[in-house]
Design a protein around this motif. Structure first.
Motif, mmCIF file in Angstrom:
data_model
loop_
_atom_site.group_PDB
_atom_site.id
_atom_site.type_symbol
_atom_site.label_atom_id
_atom_site.label_comp_id
_atom_site.label_asym_id
_atom_site.label_seq_id
_atom_site.Cartn_x
_atom_site.Cartn_y
_atom_site.Cartn_z
ATOM 1 N N ASP A 1 23.663 79.728 58.118
ATOM 2 C CA ASP A 1 23.582 79.061 56.819
ATOM 3 C C ASP A 1 22.138 78.698 56.506
ATOM 4 N N GLY B 1 23.835 71.188 58.512
ATOM 5 C CA GLY B 1 24.277 71.112 57.125
ATOM 6 C C GLY B 1 23.312 70.336 56.247
ATOM 7 N N SER C 1 26.519 77.823 61.269
ATOM 8 C CA SER C 1 25.571 76.828 60.768
ATOM 9 C C SER C 1 24.132 77.318 60.873
#
Length: 340
Positions: free
Chosen positions: A320, A180, A317
């Motif tokens: 992303d 993140g 993730s």
């Protein structure tokens, strides 16, 4: 009835470890009437008598027949003429999950467990298989949700200690936090183009989420196929997944990209350059998500990890991070002139 007691202890998790020696067996040379008398005498000590195992003088498995077939046969018929030869069996040292898979695949009430010489050691019943399968699926569910460390036991909400639950859950949350931060740091550095084309910010979430969702779909299908024994760790199966996933991911990508562009045009009234960036990004993220999700379970098997540990949050993730690179790459390619 002929019980062969196990003289060795099989490791936990093997078919031999969960097998019961209480099975119904008869000799091949018996008549149907004699075989029924043998079964009556030992029925109370058998786990099941609906499946009867035929063994030779050396206790080797040579065939099976059902209780119904034996009852319906003429009393003078020989068991050797009634049995089905070369029945499905599982080796005692094979993983217990192999027994579960074989019972499910061949719709069996029980599966015989044999040694290297095909001597009968016991059986795994369908009830035992269902219990093991429920336990196995519970572990896979915990791992797929990102609540188990690599190679560690799954968590129990009732029995696991606070320290164990904290340690195993914080591991995955820490990994996801790192992804993140990497993603958010990259996005923060795109301030210049976001300032000039503010509408681009509105499409970041749906584009990168689509890659994660597609990857999770693919990974789930591959993990399920591995659990059922349909796919194994070999190049032939890897290539099979690639050949199946590329055209499917392309078709999904085209469909979703067109839908995203149409909805964006009518809901946000954006120009054609932005629509092109959004559509191409959605296409690429959907395709890559499907391919990466389909291949990651093989990578997990290759390094000796349960594929289920590649949880849905982990795949999301990864996509992303990959998704924002793709999205802003197209943004600079088609809208970079606005920065001059």
């Amino acid at each position: 009835m002929n019980h062969i007691l196990k003289h060795v202890s099989y490791p936990a998790g093997t078919a031999g470890a969960i097998a019961t020696p209480r099975y119904a067996s008869v000799a091949a040379q018996l008549t149907a009437a004699d075989a029924l008398n043998t079964l009556r005498a030992a029925a109370s000590s058998s786990a099941t008598i609906y499946v009867i195992y035929v063994i030779d003088s050396g206790a080797r498995l040579i065939g099976t027949l059902s209780l119904r077939e034996l009852v319906m046969a003429p009393p003078s018929a020989q068991v050797a003429t009634l049995m089905r030869p070369e029945p499905v069996a599982v080796h005692a040292e094979a993983p217990a999950q192999d027994a579960v898979d074989l019972i499910s695949r061949h719709d069996l009430l029980a599966i015989p467990v044999t040694d290297d010489d095909r001597r009968m050691l016991g059986i795994v019943t369908v009830d035992d298989a269902m219990d093991l399968d429920r336990l196995h699926e519970g572990k896979r569910l915990a791992q797929f949700g990102g609540t188990a460390l690599l190679g560690n036991a799954d968590l129990s909400l009732r029995s696991s200690s606070f320290a164990s639950m904290f340690k195993q859950r914080v591991f995955w949350l820490a990994i996801l936090t790192v992804f993140g931060i990497l993603t958010s740091t990259f996005v923060a550095h795109q301030e210049e183009i976001l300032t000039e084309v503010l509408i681009l910010a509105a499409f970041i979430a749906p584009i990168v989420d689509m890659g994660g969702n597609t990857g999770s779909q693919s990974a789930t299908l591959v993990i399920r196929a591995m659990a059922l024994g349909e796919l194994k760790l070999r190049w032939r199966d890897v290539w099979f997944v690639i050949k199946r996933e590329i055209p499917l991911a392309l078709a999904l990508g085209v469909c979703i990209a067109m839908l995203e562009a149409i909805l964006a045009y009518f809901s946000k009234d954006v120009n054609s350059d932005v629509l092109l960036v959004v559509g191409l990004s959605m296409l690429c993220c959907t395709m890559l998500g499907g391919i990466i999700g389909g291949l990651l379970p093989f990578a997990a098997r290759r390094i000796g990890t349960d594929p289920a540990t590649l949880s849905s949050p982990m795949i999301t993730s990864i996509m992303d991070l990959v998704g924002v690179f793709i999205y802003f790459g197209f943004a600079y390619a088609f809208l970079g002139d606005l920065l001059v």
